[in-house]
Every structure is written in structure tokens, then in C-alpha cells.
Design a protein around this motif. Structure first.
Motif, short mmCIF file in Angstrom:
data_model
loop_
_atom_site.label_atom_id
_atom_site.label_comp_id
_atom_site.label_asym_id
_atom_site.label_seq_id
_atom_site.Cartn_x
_atom_site.Cartn_y
_atom_site.Cartn_z
N HIS A 11 0.83 -1.21 0.00
CA HIS A 11 0.00 0.00 0.00
C HIS A 11 0.86 1.26 0.00
CE1 HIS A 11 -3.49 -2.47 1.93
NE2 HIS A 11 -3.39 -2.66 0.63
N ARG A 12 1.96 1.21 0.71
CA ARG A 12 2.77 2.43 0.83
C ARG A 12 3.39 2.83 -0.51
NH1 ARG A 12 8.48 0.90 3.93
NH2 ARG A 12 9.56 0.12 2.07
N ARG A 48 -5.99 7.30 -1.68
CA ARG A 48 -5.42 6.47 -0.64
C ARG A 48 -6.47 5.51 -0.07
NH1 ARG A 48 -4.80 5.68 4.65
NH2 ARG A 48 -2.72 5.15 5.43
#
Length: 379
Positions: free
Chosen positions: A157-158, A178
Motif C-alpha cells: 500500500h505504501r 489512498r
């Protein structure tokens, strides 16, 4: 208004009534038989106004999508977003997000982009093979075919969040992007996630934004390959490199593996280094470069086998009165469009013969001509 001011107004355009209604109409395409999209289309002004109000007042929240199974060409799990979320994602893409995510992509990245797709990738494969042949007039050459192991489930995810922060023009889109990126919950145990240096992983296959994220995430690898190998392309997570020199393929393989590991991915070498004259599979189609420079294209053996099973099932449904011959004609037209990629007419003739025996009548379809040579299919 200057160019910077126009780009920073992307969010204001996305939440406008015109753009939301336009997104509703575009998202309805292909699913108009469902009650939900039809209700949104019939009450598009009211639905768009409600969605805009929720966005302005901060009440909009992404709902967890429905998990569905995909069985062909291989079994995978996808997440189908709710229609309301699809509308907002389409509005964001129509007003800046798509342009930001695809602006720096190389030409030979063909997945999930306007004016591109599988036909572009196949045409580019043929052009690359011809280019290799023209170097010395022989079909001596090498290639590699790599992909990412479980690309969507293993995406950190980052990495997506950092990419969005670096390339999205209007920062007001970032919270929504996000939220979409991290909406697919990591299925691993908590202790495994805590021990992972890249943190939580996994994006949902089926979301428009997630598809664009996955296309753009490996863009730096594409640019690095182009510095020493012009005959390289990527379709989502499938890398293909062909060249006269075997060492170029070896360097490309090492580069892809190393850069994927830096981003937390695991590379899978499907075939090793192969010879172009022996043939190779790409996008479930087999390409063979002959000694005269001709490129032979054949479909994967499972394609006609599955089509025969489907036609037999449709014949049973037709006898029971569940479908009409119009449905059979439309289905077979779609198969002909796919089979037209294959060189020669043997496959289509065999399937026409099977169709005639099964339905006791000749098939009705419009022949499709593929122009896989040159830059434009119309030429």
C-alpha cells in the motif's frame, strides 16, 4: 486562468454536476440490465446532487466491494465496487487522475489505456519481431517473458500512496485515492504483516483506480529497460523483451528482478531465455518468427477447446428455450473477433464446421480483418 490554476481546478471539475452525470452515463454502459445502474441513470440528476453534497460535506465513504471469483483464463479473486463508488472514480479519472497516472508511461505499456489494449500489444510484438529480423535477415534472436507473482495481492500500500503523492497534480484527490488503494484488507495474519518491511499489501482487482495504479507502479522499470533495450514492452505485470543479443535479455532479466525486489515484489520467470524461432506465448497467443521474417500467430490451445464446450452448452440451452439464436450469433461473433488474430484461416474453418454440425446451420457473423502491421490498424 493559467495552466497551473487549471490543473489545480481538477477537483472542482470532478465534483461538478456535469461531470458526475457524465460519469453515471459512462459507468452504466455494459451493465444497463441491472437494477442499480438503471436506477442511477433514471434519477441521474438527483443521484449526482446527493453524491456532490456528500463530497462537499465530507460524508462520502468508500463502501467495501463485493468479492467475486474469476475463473478464466485462471482463477483469481476480484472486488466489484459499488456503483456509487464507480461513478466517483470515473469522475476523478475524467478530470485529471487518469492523465496524471499515464502521462509518463512508455508507449509500449498497453494495458488499461485509451486507444491501446491487447491489439496494440500484439501489433507491437509483431513490429518488434520484424525489427529483430531486419537487423541481419535471419530469425536468430532471443527473448524473455517475466511476470510478477500475485501482482495485485502483493502490492504494498505504501508504494501506491508514495506514487500518488509524487505525481497527482490536485492534492484534494489524494485522500480518496489512498482510501481506494488500502480498501482491500490484507488477508495475511497480523504478525506476518507486522514483520513485513513493506507493511500491508493488496489491492482489489476490478476497480478503475486500482487498475491505473498497477499500470503506473512499475513505470520506472519500463524506462530503465528502454535505456539499453528498445524491444521491450509490458502489459500490466507481464514483461516481454526480445533482442538479437542474448546478453541483452540476461541484463533485462536481472534488471527487472532487482527493481521488483526493491519495491517488494517477487518475479516469476515463465520460460527462461527462449529462441524466437522456437516460438513463445504472450497474452495467451503463440508467436513464431520464421526464417523468411513472417510472424505466425496461434491462439492458446485452451481457447478453441473452451469455445466448443460453450457452444455445446448453448445448444442445450437453446433446446430448452432459455436463449435464442441471436444470443448464439452474438457470442460467436465475439469469438471470431478473438480468433481473427491467428494467422491463416484454419482455426475459423474448423470452428465453423463444428458450429454447423452442432446447430444444423451455417454460422452468421461479420468477418474481422486485423491489421497487425504498421502503427495504425486502419492502414
Amino acid at each position: 486562468m493559467g495552466g497551473d490554476d487549471q490543473r489545480m481546478a481538477q477537483y472542482d471539475d470532478a465534483i461538478s454536476m456535469n461531470e458526475l452525470v457524465r460519469a453515471i452515463r459512462e459507468c452504466r454502459s455494459g451493465v444497463s440490465y441491472k437494477d442499480g445502474p438503471t436506477d442511477w441513470y433514471m434519477h441521474s440528476l438527483m443521484k449526482a446532487y446527493t453524491l456532490k453534497t456528500d463530497l462537499l460535506k465530507g460524508r462520502y465513504r468508500l463502501r467495501p466491494g463485493n468479492r467475486v471469483q474469476i475463473y478464466r483464463p485462471k482463477r483469481r479473486e476480484a472486488i466489484a465496487p459499488w456503483f456509487k463508488d464507480r461513478v466517483w472514480q470515473r469522475a476523478m479519472c475524467n478530470n485529471g487522475v487518469y492523465d496524471d497516472l499515464t502521462r509518463s508511461l512508455v508507449y509500449d505499456n498497453s494495458a488499461c489505456q485509451k486507444g491501446k489494449g491487447t491489439e496494440q500489444a500484439i501489433r507491437r510484438t509483431v513490429a518488434m519481431l520484424h525489427s529483430v529480423y531486419m537487423e541481419d535477415g535471419t530469425n536468430e534472436g532471443y527473448g524473455i517473458h517475466l511476470d510478477v507473482k500475485k501482482y495485485f495481492p502483493s502490492t504494498p500500500h505504501r508504494e501506491i500512496v508514495m506514487m500518488d503523492e509524487s505525481i497527482i497534480t490536485d492534492d484534494r484527490f489524494l485522500p480518496y485515492l489512498r482510501e481506494i488503494a488500502v480498501s482491500a484488507k490484507d488477508q495475511r495474519p497480523e504478525d506476518v504483516i507486522a514483520a513485513d518491511p513493506f507493511g500491508s499489501r493488496g489491492t482489489g482487482l476490478g476497480s478503475q483506480i486500482n487498475q491505473l495504479h498497477q499500470v503506473a507502479l512499475l513505470n520506472r522499470i519500463d524506462h530503465e529497460l528502454k535505456t539499453f533495450c528498445h524491444h521491450s514492452q509490458r502489459y500490466m505485470d507481464d514483461f516481454q523483451v526480445v533482442d538479437k543479443d542474448r546478453s541483452v535479455c540476461e541484463r533485462a532479466r536481472d534488471t527487472i528482478v532487482a527493481m521488483l525486489e526493491e519495491r517488494g515484489f517477487t518475479c516469476t520467470d515463465k520460460t527462461g531465455i527462449f529462441r524466437l524461432k522456437d516460438g513463445f506465448y504472450f497474452l495467451r497467443k503463440r508467436f513464431v518468427l520464421t526464417g523468411t521474417g513472417k510472424v505466425i500467430i496461434k491462439l492458446h490451445p485452451s481457447v478453441p477447446r473452451y469455445e466448443r464446450q460453450t457452444l455445446a452448452g448453448m445448444k442445450d440451452a437453446l433446446d430448452r428455450g432459455e436463449i435464442t439464436m441471436d444470443a448464439v450469433h452474438n457470442h460467436y461473433q465475439a469469438f471470431i473477433s478473438q480468433a481473427s488474430y491467428a494467422t491463416g484461416g484454419g482455426l475459423i474453418r474448423d470452428m465453423d464446421r463444428f458450429y454447423t454440425i452442432t446447430f444444423r446451420q451455417k454460422p452468421q457473423y461479420k468477418p474481422v480483418r486485423r491489421h497487425l502491421y504498421g502503427h495504425h490498424q486502419e492502414r
